[in-house]
Motif scaffolding. Sequence first.
Motif, PDB file in Angstrom:
ATOM      1  N   ILE A 129       0.843  -1.197   0.000  1.00 38.17           N
ATOM      2  CA  ILE A 129       0.000   0.000   0.000  1.00 38.17           C
ATOM      3  C   ILE A 129       0.875   1.244   0.000  1.00 38.17           C
ATOM      4  N   ALA A 130       1.884   1.252   0.858  1.00 45.92           N
ATOM      5  CA  ALA A 130       2.794   2.406   0.923  1.00 45.92           C
ATOM      6  C   ALA A 130       3.418   2.670  -0.440  1.00 45.92           C
ATOM      7  N   ASP A 131       3.888   1.637  -1.089  1.00 48.61           N
ATOM      8  CA  ASP A 131       4.494   1.789  -2.412  1.00 48.61           C
ATOM      9  C   ASP A 131       3.464   2.263  -3.448  1.00 48.61           C
ATOM     10  N   ASP A 132       2.283   1.695  -3.406  1.00 47.22           N
ATOM     11  CA  ASP A 132       1.229   2.042  -4.368  1.00 47.22           C
ATOM     12  C   ASP A 132       0.825   3.513  -4.296  1.00 47.22           C
ATOM     13  N   VAL A 133       0.883   4.088  -3.108  1.00 48.05           N
ATOM     14  CA  VAL A 133       0.442   5.481  -2.963  1.00 48.05           C
ATOM     15  C   VAL A 133       1.601   6.475  -2.869  1.00 48.05           C
ATOM     16  N   GLY A 134       2.814   6.002  -3.153  1.00 48.98           N
ATOM     17  CA  GLY A 134       3.924   6.930  -3.316  1.00 48.98           C
ATOM     18  C   GLY A 134       4.804   7.190  -2.114  1.00 48.98           C
ATOM     19  N   TYR A 135       4.791   6.312  -1.141  1.00 47.94           N
ATOM     20  CA  TYR A 135       5.686   6.482   0.006  1.00 47.94           C
ATOM     21  C   TYR A 135       6.883   5.561  -0.142  1.00 47.94           C
ATOM     22  N   GLU A 136       8.043   6.020   0.318  1.00 45.62           N
ATOM     23  CA  GLU A 136       9.280   5.262   0.153  1.00 45.62           C
ATOM     24  C   GLU A 136       9.339   4.029   1.033  1.00 45.62           C
ATOM     25  N   SER A 137       8.582   4.040   2.136  1.00 46.66           N
ATOM     26  CA  SER A 137       8.601   2.892   3.042  1.00 46.66           C
ATOM     27  C   SER A 137       7.283   2.807   3.793  1.00 46.66           C
ATOM     28  N   ALA A 138       7.045   1.629   4.349  1.00 45.33           N
ATOM     29  CA  ALA A 138       5.853   1.440   5.170  1.00 45.33           C
ATOM     30  C   ALA A 138       5.918   2.333   6.408  1.00 45.33           C
ATOM     31  N   SER A 139       7.118   2.544   6.914  1.00 44.36           N
ATOM     32  CA  SER A 139       7.287   3.387   8.088  1.00 44.36           C
ATOM     33  C   SER A 139       6.904   4.840   7.790  1.00 44.36           C
ATOM     34  N   ALA A 140       7.383   5.362   6.657  1.00 41.22           N
ATOM     35  CA  ALA A 140       7.038   6.741   6.276  1.00 41.22           C
ATOM     36  C   ALA A 140       5.538   6.863   6.040  1.00 41.22           C
ATOM     37  N   PHE A 141       4.962   5.854   5.394  1.00 44.38           N
ATOM     38  CA  PHE A 141       3.525   5.856   5.158  1.00 44.38           C
ATOM     39  C   PHE A 141       2.762   5.817   6.480  1.00 44.38           C
ATOM     40  N   SER A 142       3.148   4.931   7.387  1.00 50.33           N
ATOM     41  CA  SER A 142       2.466   4.806   8.681  1.00 50.33           C
ATOM     42  C   SER A 142       2.510   6.111   9.463  1.00 50.33           C
ATOM     43  N   THR A 143       3.656   6.771   9.435  1.00 48.80           N
ATOM     44  CA  THR A 143       3.795   8.052  10.131  1.00 48.80           C
ATOM     45  C   THR A 143       2.853   9.096   9.533  1.00 48.80           C
ATOM     46  N   ALA A 144       2.819   9.194   8.211  1.00 52.29           N
ATOM     47  CA  ALA A 144       1.943  10.158   7.541  1.00 52.29           C
ATOM     48  C   ALA A 144       0.477   9.815   7.787  1.00 52.29           C
ATOM     49  N   PHE A 145       0.145   8.543   7.749  1.00 48.10           N
ATOM     50  CA  PHE A 145      -1.237   8.103   7.967  1.00 48.10           C
ATOM     51  C   PHE A 145      -1.686   8.465   9.381  1.00 48.10           C
ATOM     52  N   ARG A 146      -0.843   8.146  10.356  1.00 44.95           N
ATOM     53  CA  ARG A 146      -1.166   8.429  11.760  1.00 44.95           C
ATOM     54  C   ARG A 146      -1.326   9.934  11.985  1.00 44.95           C
ATOM     55  N   LYS A 147      -0.465  10.730  11.366  1.00 44.74           N
ATOM     56  CA  LYS A 147      -0.528  12.180  11.516  1.00 44.74           C
ATOM     57  C   LYS A 147      -1.839  12.726  10.941  1.00 44.74           C
ATOM     58  N   ARG A 148      -2.282  12.206   9.797  1.00 45.81           N
ATOM     59  CA  ARG A 148      -3.483  12.699   9.134  1.00 45.81           C
ATOM     60  C   ARG A 148      -4.767  12.152   9.736  1.00 45.81           C
ATOM     61  N   LEU A 149      -4.766  10.878  10.128  1.00 40.14           N
ATOM     62  CA  LEU A 149      -6.010  10.249  10.572  1.00 40.14           C
ATOM     63  C   LEU A 149      -6.088   9.976  12.064  1.00 40.14           C
ATOM     64  N   GLY A 150      -4.979  10.172  12.770  1.00 37.72           N
ATOM     65  CA  GLY A 150      -5.011  10.022  14.218  1.00 37.72           C
ATOM     66  C   GLY A 150      -4.845   8.609  14.725  1.00 37.72           C
ATOM     67  N   CYS A 151      -4.619   7.661  13.834  1.00 35.50           N
ATOM     68  CA  CYS A 151      -4.370   6.277  14.250  1.00 35.50           C
ATOM     69  C   CYS A 151      -3.501   5.603  13.199  1.00 35.50           C
ATOM     70  N   PRO A 152      -2.787   4.551  13.593  1.00 31.28           N
ATOM     71  CA  PRO A 152      -1.956   3.845  12.612  1.00 31.28           C
ATOM     72  C   PRO A 152      -2.825   3.077  11.607  1.00 31.28           C
ATOM     73  N   PRO A 153      -2.266   2.767  10.444  1.00 33.59           N
ATOM     74  CA  PRO A 153      -3.043   2.081   9.415  1.00 33.59           C
ATOM     75  C   PRO A 153      -3.641   0.748   9.869  1.00 33.59           C
ATOM     76  N   GLY A 154      -2.878  -0.040  10.604  1.00 36.01           N
ATOM     77  CA  GLY A 154      -3.394  -1.325  11.079  1.00 36.01           C
ATOM     78  C   GLY A 154      -4.611  -1.160  11.962  1.00 36.01           C
ATOM     79  N   GLN A 155      -4.569  -0.188  12.849  1.00 36.44           N
ATOM     80  CA  GLN A 155      -5.711   0.081  13.721  1.00 36.44           C
ATOM     81  C   GLN A 155      -6.909   0.556  12.898  1.00 36.44           C
ATOM     82  N   PHE A 156      -6.670   1.426  11.933  1.00 35.10           N
ATOM     83  CA  PHE A 156      -7.742   1.889  11.047  1.00 35.10           C
ATOM     84  C   PHE A 156      -8.404   0.687  10.378  1.00 35.10           C
ATOM     85  N   ALA A 157      -7.599  -0.239   9.862  1.00 35.51           N
ATOM     86  CA  ALA A 157      -8.136  -1.416   9.175  1.00 35.51           C
ATOM     87  C   ALA A 157      -8.957  -2.275  10.134  1.00 35.51           C
ATOM     88  N   ARG A 158      -8.450  -2.482  11.346  1.00 31.99           N
ATOM     89  CA  ARG A 158      -9.179  -3.308  12.321  1.00 31.99           C
ATOM     90  C   ARG A 158     -10.484  -2.653  12.744  1.00 31.99           C
TER      91      ARG A 158
END
Length: 166
Positions: A129-158
Amino acid sequence: MRLGRLINLIAEECRGNEPGKDMILQRMLEVLLIEALRSHGTTMDEDRAGLLHGMRDPALARVLAAMHADVRADWTVASLARIAGQSRSAFAARFGAVLSCGPIEYLARWRMALAKDALLRGAKTLDRIADDVGYESASAFSTAFRKRLGCPPGQFARINGSSDHA
């Protein structure tokens, strides 16, 4: 009616099992959304901002199409302004006035919308997912996701009921 024809095409695609089915369905659903927006607001108030209004501006429509076609690209305001055929400052001002946010903010929102959709579908890993949406790593994506949505991607999915692939 165009919406009816699109719905029939989408239903036909859903019944089939041809290669590229998911990609075709994604594009058809995007077209369906645009057609629905068109039919809902055929008269455009010049003071209203939004995606449909941006698509009516030929220069911005080229930029939006480019961003949507390659969300992974390392877009800058300058590169997008070149696509629009405008100066960087004129483009940024026009984009902000028409879409109510800057071009890089719009791109970040679009990437997060795509990521949320992928998380809800649950078929891809976080790295993918991180690669598909233009992030260099899952870590960078997770940080950006958490900053924007207030929770980590895994928690959002659950929380939203997708599978545990993310």
